[in-house]
Design an enzyme around this catalytic site. Structure first.
Site, mmCIF file in Angstrom:
data_model
loop_
_atom_site.group_PDB
_atom_site.id
_atom_site.type_symbol
_atom_site.label_atom_id
_atom_site.label_comp_id
_atom_site.label_asym_id
_atom_site.label_seq_id
_atom_site.Cartn_x
_atom_site.Cartn_y
_atom_site.Cartn_z
ATOM 1 N N GLY A 44 0.829 -1.198 0.000
ATOM 2 C CA GLY A 44 0.000 0.000 0.000
ATOM 3 C C GLY A 44 0.867 1.254 0.000
ATOM 4 N N ALA A 47 2.442 1.668 -3.444
ATOM 5 C CA ALA A 47 1.477 2.215 -4.394
ATOM 6 C C ALA A 47 1.303 3.716 -4.173
ATOM 7 C CB ALA A 47 0.136 1.496 -4.271
ATOM 8 N N LYS A 48 1.236 4.150 -2.922
ATOM 9 C CA LYS A 48 1.085 5.571 -2.598
ATOM 10 C C LYS A 48 2.306 6.362 -3.067
ATOM 11 C CE LYS A 48 -0.554 9.229 -0.433
ATOM 12 N NZ LYS A 48 -1.585 10.027 -1.028
ATOM 13 N N ILE A 49 3.502 5.829 -2.842
ATOM 14 C CA ILE A 49 4.726 6.505 -3.279
ATOM 15 C C ILE A 49 4.746 6.640 -4.795
ATOM 16 C CG2 ILE A 49 7.240 6.235 -3.472
ATOM 17 C CD1 ILE A 49 7.140 5.022 -0.615
ATOM 18 N N ASN A 52 2.287 9.357 -5.794
ATOM 19 C CA ASN A 52 2.829 10.685 -5.494
ATOM 20 C C ASN A 52 3.923 11.073 -6.480
ATOM 21 O OD1 ASN A 52 1.092 10.923 -3.376
ATOM 22 N ND2 ASN A 52 2.634 10.724 -1.779
#
Length: 72
Positions: A44, A47-49, A52
């Site tokens: 998770g 995926a966020k990195i 961004n």
């Protein structure tokens, strides 16, 4: 962002044990409209990195295009 949080439209990218994700999903949907299971612990965050990074690249490209337009 703050606006999405206030509106309950956050997106959660979650990694961890799938059974624990299933248990937490109901709570997360109270705060966000998109709750996505990404796989094992850490996926998770990965995926966020990536999300961004893609947003930052897009913003840099827009800023560079504006600079070029102003100079020309």
């Amino acid at each position: 962002g703050v606006g999405a949080a206030r509106a309950g439209n956050l997106t959660f990218m979650v990694g961890g044990v799938e059974q624990e994700f299933d248990a937490a999903k109901e709570l997360l949907t109270c705060m966000g409209s998109n709750v996505i299971y990404c796989g094992e612990v850490g996926t998770g965050q990965a995926a966020k990195i990536c999300n961004n990074m893609l947003l930052a690249i897009s913003m840099i490209g827009t800023a560079e295009a504006m600079n070029l337009g102003i100079r020309l």
